[in-house]
Design a protein around this motif. Structure first.
Motif, short mmCIF file in Angstrom:
data_model
loop_
_atom_site.label_atom_id
_atom_site.label_comp_id
_atom_site.label_asym_id
_atom_site.label_seq_id
_atom_site.Cartn_x
_atom_site.Cartn_y
_atom_site.Cartn_z
N SER A 7 14.62 28.79 -30.77
CA SER A 7 15.78 29.40 -31.31
C SER A 7 16.96 28.74 -30.57
N GLU A 36 18.99 39.78 -29.02
CA GLU A 36 18.44 38.42 -29.59
C GLU A 36 17.56 37.71 -28.60
N ALA A 40 13.72 37.12 -29.01
CA ALA A 40 13.07 35.80 -29.06
C ALA A 40 11.90 35.72 -28.20
#
Length: 269
Positions: A7, A36, A40
């Motif tokens: 990502s 986030e 991740a």
């Protein structure tokens, strides 16, 4: 074999030797945690756990710092959450750290620049750590009116209770050489080139070892550390070596040694 989830905030690649390279990519925030990045990292290490062919993981931070811990804006917003929401958030961080600590493949971390709060937690969970001179470690939570509660089981395991008590309460900074002397990191080196060389050395050694044996060796420490040496523990250790000797990798390793050849898990075989 599957694919590593990548990502914008966590770059994930797999090289020709099945070594995963994970790089936190929030350099403008010194790779500080937000929801986030926590998600991740957890997703990436969960994926590695389900990819038996992965031989090692190298964890780095893009930019000047490894990780400055929790993003302050993220933490400020948490002040308005309910107790249940905060507990759930803490559990997500703990789950992510546990996924690193119990990763079947050895996790090698490269500490540089700022390594604060949760960044120290990442280092404590990693299995092998090299720190570059100039890295500054700090468990700074009490300066913000907080505590290092979620990371504390992992940090205490790495540093021991007496040193952890000092650093948790004083929030004093310390450098790479002190981190090495206290057991938080395994090697303190002069610069990034030396760190890359140390990582390469560890990766080469891991690739020469049987993958299943490497995981089982880590589990010995996880399961036996701090326990009294009882008859039950000794019996369990005998069961474990019997299982390894009878395993395909155990038989292959002994055969390769006696036949003076490289075992089939070695990239040069």
């Amino acid at each position: 074999m599957g694919k590593l989830p990548s990502s914008p905030i966590l770059d994930a690649t797999l090289d020709e030797n099945n070594v995963a390279r994970l790089t936190m990519n929030r350099p403008e925030r010194h790779n500080a945690f937000n929801a986030e990045l926590i998600a991740a990292l957890h997703q990436a290490f969960t994926a590695v756990a389900n990819m038996p062919a992965v031989r090692a993981v190298v964890l780095r931070g893009e930019g000047k710092s490894f990780s400055a811990g929790a993003d302050l804006e993220y933490m400020k917003s948490a002040g308005g959450w309910t107790d249940e929401e905060n507990q759930q958030d803490g559990r997500r961080l703990s789950d992510m750290l546990q996924s690193i600590s119990t990763c079947p493949a050895p996790v090698i971390a490269v500490a540089k620049g700022g390594v604060y709060g949760g960044g120290v937690g990442l280092i404590a969970c990693s299995h092998m750590v090299v720190a570059i001179d100039g890295a500054t470690f700090r468990l700074s939570e009490v300066r913000l009116g907080l505590t290092p509660a979620t990371i504390s089981p992992f940090v205490i395991s790495a540093l021991g209770p007496r040193r952890s008590r000092q650093l948790f309460m004083s929030a004093e900074p310390f450098g790479a050489s002190e981190a090495e002397a206290w057991g938080l990191v395994h090697r303190a080196v002069a610069d990034e080139k030396a760190a890359d060389a140390q990582v390469a050395t560890w990766v080469d050694l891991i690739l020469e070892a049987a993958p299943g044996a490497v995981t089982a060796a880590r589990e010995l420490v996880d399961d036996y550390a701090g326990r009294e040496i009882t008859d039950e523990l000794r019996a369990d250790s005998a069961k474990r070596i019997a299982k390894r000797r009878a395993s395909a990798q155990g038989r292959e390793g002994l055969s390769a040694f006696l036949e003076k050849r490289k075992p089939n898990w070695n990239p040069d075989a």
